[in-house]
Write an enzyme that holds these catalytic residues in place. Structure first.
Site, short mmCIF file in Angstrom:
data_model
loop_
_atom_site.label_atom_id
_atom_site.label_comp_id
_atom_site.label_asym_id
_atom_site.label_seq_id
_atom_site.Cartn_x
_atom_site.Cartn_y
_atom_site.Cartn_z
N CYS A 70 0.88 -1.17 0.00
CA CYS A 70 0.00 0.00 0.00
C CYS A 70 0.91 1.22 0.00
O CYS A 70 1.40 1.65 1.02
CB CYS A 70 -0.88 0.00 1.25
SG CYS A 70 -1.94 1.43 1.37
N LEU A 71 1.18 1.72 -1.16
CA LEU A 71 2.11 2.84 -1.27
C LEU A 71 1.49 3.86 -2.20
O LEU A 71 1.41 3.65 -3.41
CB LEU A 71 3.46 2.35 -1.80
CG LEU A 71 4.61 3.32 -1.81
CD1 LEU A 71 4.86 3.91 -0.43
CD2 LEU A 71 5.88 2.64 -2.29
#
Length: 169
Positions: A70-71
């Site tokens: 999750c970036l």
């Protein structure tokens, strides 16, 4: 381009490969080596690459089972001005140095990090020792998700009868 990284190509194309990634200094991830799966879409660099950890890592913004990251920069604000060097030199090190527990993919890691930072860092080190030793990373295999089909050979090799046990009489 990425001369300091060990890269292993997948299949015959140039769109899927693995990169060995070292945990950043001054973090509980330091000393660990992770195998990162990179998949470049057909529209790369206009569309962001798909990035995932192959060997397990304990982190609020990484799904423990799939390794998905999750970036925000990779997933939503990608720009063609970025390249893979940015991913491995800036984005991933920043993610490991500064986790964001308010936007978790691993709720347990996020909760532990917010509740007890020391216990969280100990758990990170435990995972690093168990799953991210430099000598083990080359052999790290991707875990097939349950929705992937087995090949005929893999299906034939599985012993479902033995796993189920003996029937009750």
């Amino acid at each position: 381009m990425m001369s300091d990284y060990k890269v292993e190509m997948m299949n015959d194309g140039m769109q899927e490969f693995y990169v060995e990634f070292n945990g950043p200094k001054d973090s509980p991830y330091h000393g660990g080596v992770w195998r990162i799966r990179v998949e470049l879409p057909d529209a790369y660099p206009y569309k962001s690459p798909s990035i995932g950890f192959v060997n397990k890592i304990y982190h609020p913004n990484v799904d423990e089972m799939s390794g998905s990251v999750c970036l925000d920069v990779i997933n939503q604000t990608w720009s063609p001005m970025f390249d893979l060097v940015n991913v491995f030199e800036v984005f991933l090190p920043q993610l490991l140095l500064y986790p964001n527990p308010s936007d978790p993919l691993n709720g347990e890691a996020a909760a532990l990090m917010m509740r007890d930072r020391t216990a969280y860092e100990e758990k990170v080190k435990e995972y690093r020792e168990k799953y991210a030793k430099p000598e083990d990373v080359a052999g790290a295999e991707e875990v097939k998700s349950s929705d992937e089909e087995l090949s005929e050979d893999e299906y034939a090799a599985s012993d479902d009868e033995e796993i189920a046990g003996k029937p009750d009489l």
